[in-house]
Motif scaffolding. Structure first.
Motif, PDB file in Angstrom:
ATOM      1  N   ASP A  92      29.737  47.503  25.898  1.00  0.00           N
ATOM      2  CA  ASP A  92      30.130  48.761  26.534  1.00  0.00           C
ATOM      3  C   ASP A  92      31.158  48.571  27.650  1.00  0.00           C
ATOM      4  N   MET A  93      31.393  47.321  28.039  1.00  0.00           N
ATOM      5  CA  MET A  93      32.390  47.050  29.080  1.00  0.00           C
ATOM      6  C   MET A  93      33.703  46.664  28.423  1.00  0.00           C
ATOM      7  N   ALA A  94      34.797  46.879  29.152  1.00  0.00           N
ATOM      8  CA  ALA A  94      36.117  46.480  28.665  1.00  0.00           C
ATOM      9  C   ALA A  94      36.081  44.993  28.323  1.00  0.00           C
ATOM     10  N   GLY A  95      36.699  44.640  27.211  1.00  0.00           N
ATOM     11  CA  GLY A  95      36.640  43.286  26.672  1.00  0.00           C
ATOM     12  C   GLY A  95      36.887  42.154  27.648  1.00  0.00           C
ATOM     13  N   PRO A  96      37.893  42.249  28.532  1.00  0.00           N
ATOM     14  CA  PRO A  96      38.140  41.132  29.446  1.00  0.00           C
ATOM     15  C   PRO A  96      36.951  40.811  30.363  1.00  0.00           C
ATOM     16  N   TRP A  97      36.063  41.777  30.544  1.00  0.00           N
ATOM     17  CA  TRP A  97      34.931  41.561  31.445  1.00  0.00           C
ATOM     18  C   TRP A  97      33.912  40.570  30.891  1.00  0.00           C
ATOM     19  N   VAL A  98      33.899  40.349  29.596  1.00  0.00           N
ATOM     20  CA  VAL A  98      32.938  39.400  29.020  1.00  0.00           C
ATOM     21  C   VAL A  98      33.161  38.016  29.621  1.00  0.00           C
ATOM     22  N   LEU A  99      34.375  37.510  29.538  1.00  0.00           N
ATOM     23  CA  LEU A  99      34.691  36.199  30.093  1.00  0.00           C
ATOM     24  C   LEU A  99      34.570  36.201  31.617  1.00  0.00           C
ATOM     25  N   ARG A 100      35.008  37.276  32.234  1.00  0.00           N
ATOM     26  CA  ARG A 100      34.933  37.363  33.701  1.00  0.00           C
ATOM     27  C   ARG A 100      33.495  37.219  34.178  1.00  0.00           C
ATOM     28  N   LEU A 101      32.589  37.940  33.543  1.00  0.00           N
ATOM     29  CA  LEU A 101      31.191  37.868  33.980  1.00  0.00           C
ATOM     30  C   LEU A 101      30.500  36.590  33.513  1.00  0.00           C
ATOM     31  N   GLU A 102      30.958  36.013  32.403  1.00  0.00           N
ATOM     32  CA  GLU A 102      30.433  34.691  32.029  1.00  0.00           C
ATOM     33  C   GLU A 102      30.729  33.690  33.134  1.00  0.00           C
ATOM     34  N   GLN A 103      31.925  33.772  33.703  1.00  0.00           N
ATOM     35  CA  GLN A 103      32.334  32.800  34.713  1.00  0.00           C
ATOM     36  C   GLN A 103      31.887  33.158  36.124  1.00  0.00           C
ATOM     37  N   LEU A 104      31.833  34.441  36.457  1.00  0.00           N
ATOM     38  CA  LEU A 104      31.581  34.845  37.838  1.00  0.00           C
ATOM     39  C   LEU A 104      30.262  35.594  38.036  1.00  0.00           C
ATOM     40  N   GLY A 105      29.576  35.900  36.941  1.00  0.00           N
ATOM     41  CA  GLY A 105      28.377  36.732  37.027  1.00  0.00           C
ATOM     42  C   GLY A 105      27.253  36.139  37.851  1.00  0.00           C
ATOM     43  N   GLU A 106      27.038  34.834  37.761  1.00  0.00           N
ATOM     44  CA  GLU A 106      25.935  34.228  38.512  1.00  0.00           C
ATOM     45  C   GLU A 106      26.198  34.289  40.010  1.00  0.00           C
ATOM     46  N   ARG A 139      37.764  33.412  40.880  1.00  0.00           N
ATOM     47  CA  ARG A 139      38.976  33.684  40.107  1.00  0.00           C
ATOM     48  C   ARG A 139      38.782  33.214  38.674  1.00  0.00           C
ATOM     49  N   VAL A 140      39.285  34.026  37.730  1.00  0.00           N
ATOM     50  CA  VAL A 140      39.310  33.671  36.315  1.00  0.00           C
ATOM     51  C   VAL A 140      40.774  33.624  35.889  1.00  0.00           C
ATOM     52  N   VAL A 141      41.168  32.536  35.250  1.00  0.00           N
ATOM     53  CA  VAL A 141      42.534  32.408  34.747  1.00  0.00           C
ATOM     54  C   VAL A 141      42.569  33.013  33.351  1.00  0.00           C
ATOM     55  N   GLU A 142      43.383  34.052  33.196  1.00  0.00           N
ATOM     56  CA  GLU A 142      43.547  34.726  31.911  1.00  0.00           C
ATOM     57  C   GLU A 142      44.938  34.422  31.366  1.00  0.00           C
ATOM     58  N   ARG A 143      45.269  34.956  30.223  1.00  0.00           N
ATOM     59  CA  ARG A 143      46.536  34.606  29.566  1.00  0.00           C
ATOM     60  C   ARG A 143      47.745  34.892  30.450  1.00  0.00           C
ATOM     61  N   GLU A 144      47.809  36.077  31.043  1.00  0.00           N
ATOM     62  CA  GLU A 144      48.950  36.446  31.878  1.00  0.00           C
ATOM     63  C   GLU A 144      48.540  36.821  33.292  1.00  0.00           C
ATOM     64  N   ALA A 145      47.263  36.715  33.592  1.00  0.00           N
ATOM     65  CA  ALA A 145      46.784  37.173  34.895  1.00  0.00           C
ATOM     66  C   ALA A 145      45.826  36.174  35.530  1.00  0.00           C
ATOM     67  N   LEU A 146      45.840  36.186  36.843  1.00  0.00           N
ATOM     68  CA  LEU A 146      44.804  35.528  37.626  1.00  0.00           C
ATOM     69  C   LEU A 146      43.916  36.670  38.108  1.00  0.00           C
ATOM     70  N   VAL A 165      24.513  51.802  39.338  1.00  0.00           N
ATOM     71  CA  VAL A 165      23.498  51.209  38.465  1.00  0.00           C
ATOM     72  C   VAL A 165      22.979  49.895  39.059  1.00  0.00           C
ATOM     73  N   PRO A 166      21.790  49.455  38.634  1.00  0.00           N
ATOM     74  CA  PRO A 166      21.355  48.112  39.016  1.00  0.00           C
ATOM     75  C   PRO A 166      22.330  47.085  38.422  1.00  0.00           C
ATOM     76  N   PHE A 167      22.509  45.970  39.092  1.00  0.00           N
ATOM     77  CA  PHE A 167      23.424  44.942  38.583  1.00  0.00           C
ATOM     78  C   PHE A 167      23.027  44.505  37.182  1.00  0.00           C
ATOM     79  N   SER A 168      21.731  44.475  36.908  1.00  0.00           N
ATOM     80  CA  SER A 168      21.271  44.080  35.573  1.00  0.00           C
ATOM     81  C   SER A 168      21.812  45.021  34.496  1.00  0.00           C
ATOM     82  N   GLU A 169      22.030  46.288  34.839  1.00  0.00           N
ATOM     83  CA  GLU A 169      22.594  47.250  33.882  1.00  0.00           C
ATOM     84  C   GLU A 169      24.062  46.929  33.611  1.00  0.00           C
ATOM     85  N   ALA A 170      24.788  46.483  34.620  1.00  0.00           N
ATOM     86  CA  ALA A 170      26.178  46.072  34.396  1.00  0.00           C
ATOM     87  C   ALA A 170      26.219  44.909  33.408  1.00  0.00           C
ATOM     88  N   LEU A 171      25.333  43.944  33.588  1.00  0.00           N
ATOM     89  CA  LEU A 171      25.285  42.804  32.667  1.00  0.00           C
ATOM     90  C   LEU A 171      24.880  43.250  31.268  1.00  0.00           C
TER      91      LEU A 171
END
Length: 173
Positions: free
Chosen positions: A148-162, A101-108, A135-141
Motif C-alpha cells: 500500500d506504500m509507494a514502491g521506493p518505500w520498501v527499500l527505504r524501510l528495509e534499510q531505515l525502519g529499525e 540515508r538510502v542511495v537510490e538510482r538517481e537520488a540520495l 497511525v501506529p508505526f506498526s501500521e506504516a510497516l
C-alpha cells in the motif's frame, strides 16, 4: 513538480555545482539529487502518513511526506519545506533528527524524524496529497508489507525502519 531545479551531488551528497531541471531528459549518470522525508510523531504515539494524489507517480499509495530538495536547499531544509507544503505541518530544521540515508538510482534519500505536540491541524495540498492518517508505526510497516506504500518505500524501510522504530519508541527527552 516539473521544472523544479535540483542541485546535483556526488555519491556522498556533496554538491557538484551543477543543477538539473526536473522533467528534463537524461539525468546525468553517477550523480544524484537529494530527496528528503520526515516521519512525524504526535504525543499520542501516532505517526503521520500521507496518500499520494491520483495524478502523481505511485498514485494513491501511502508514504511519509517527502520530496526533492530544491537548488540551494540543504536536505533538512527540503524536508521541512516538503512537510509544510504537503501537510501544513511546521517544524524547524533544529527539530529534525536524522534517521539515515538510502542511495537510490538517481537520488540520495534522507529520512528525518520529528516530534510534534498536540494534534496539528493538517492542510493537505490536493496536487500532492489526497488523504492523511495518523497511525501506529506498526501500521506504516504493515502498509509497506502489503504493497500500500509507494514502491521506493520498501527499500527505504528495509534499510531505515529499525532505526526509525527505535526513535518512535523512545520516550521524549
Amino acid at each position: 513538480m516539473d521544472g523544479e531545479l535540483w542541485d546535483l551531488t556526488d555519491a556522498s551528497g556533496v554538491p557538484t555545482g551543477a543543477t538539473f531541471r526536473r522533467g528534463d531528459p537524461d539525468f546525468p549518470k553517477a550523480l544524484f539529487h537529494i530527496v528528503a522525508s520526515v516521519c512525524v510523531l504526535r504525543g499520542d504515539g501516532l505517526v503521520l502518513m500521507t496518500r499520494r494524489a491520483a495524478a502523481k507517480d505511485w498514485p494513491l499509495c501511502w508514504e511519509f511526506p517527502a520530496g526533492s530538495a530544491l537548488a540551494g536547499e540543504s536536505s533538512a531544509e527540503g524536508a521541512v519545506r516538503e512537510l509544510e507544503e504537503e501537510a501544513g505541518v511546521r517544524v524547524g530544521v533544529d527539530e529534525l533528527e536524522f534517521v539515515g540515508r538510502v542511495v537510490e538510482r538517481e537520488a540520495l534519500f534522507d529520512l528525518y524524524f520529528a516530534r510534534v505536540s498536540g494534534d496539528p491541524v493538517l492542510q493537505l495540498d490536493p496536487e500532492e496529497v489526497c488523504e492523511s492518517a495518523w497511525v501506529p508505526f506498526s501500521e506504516a510497516l504493515r502498509r509497506c508489507d502489503v504493497g500500500d506504500m509507494a514502491g521506493p518505500w520498501v527499500l527505504r524501510l528495509e534499510q531505515l525502519g529499525e532505526r526509525l522504530r527505535e526513535l518512535v519508541g523512545r520516550s521524549p527527552e
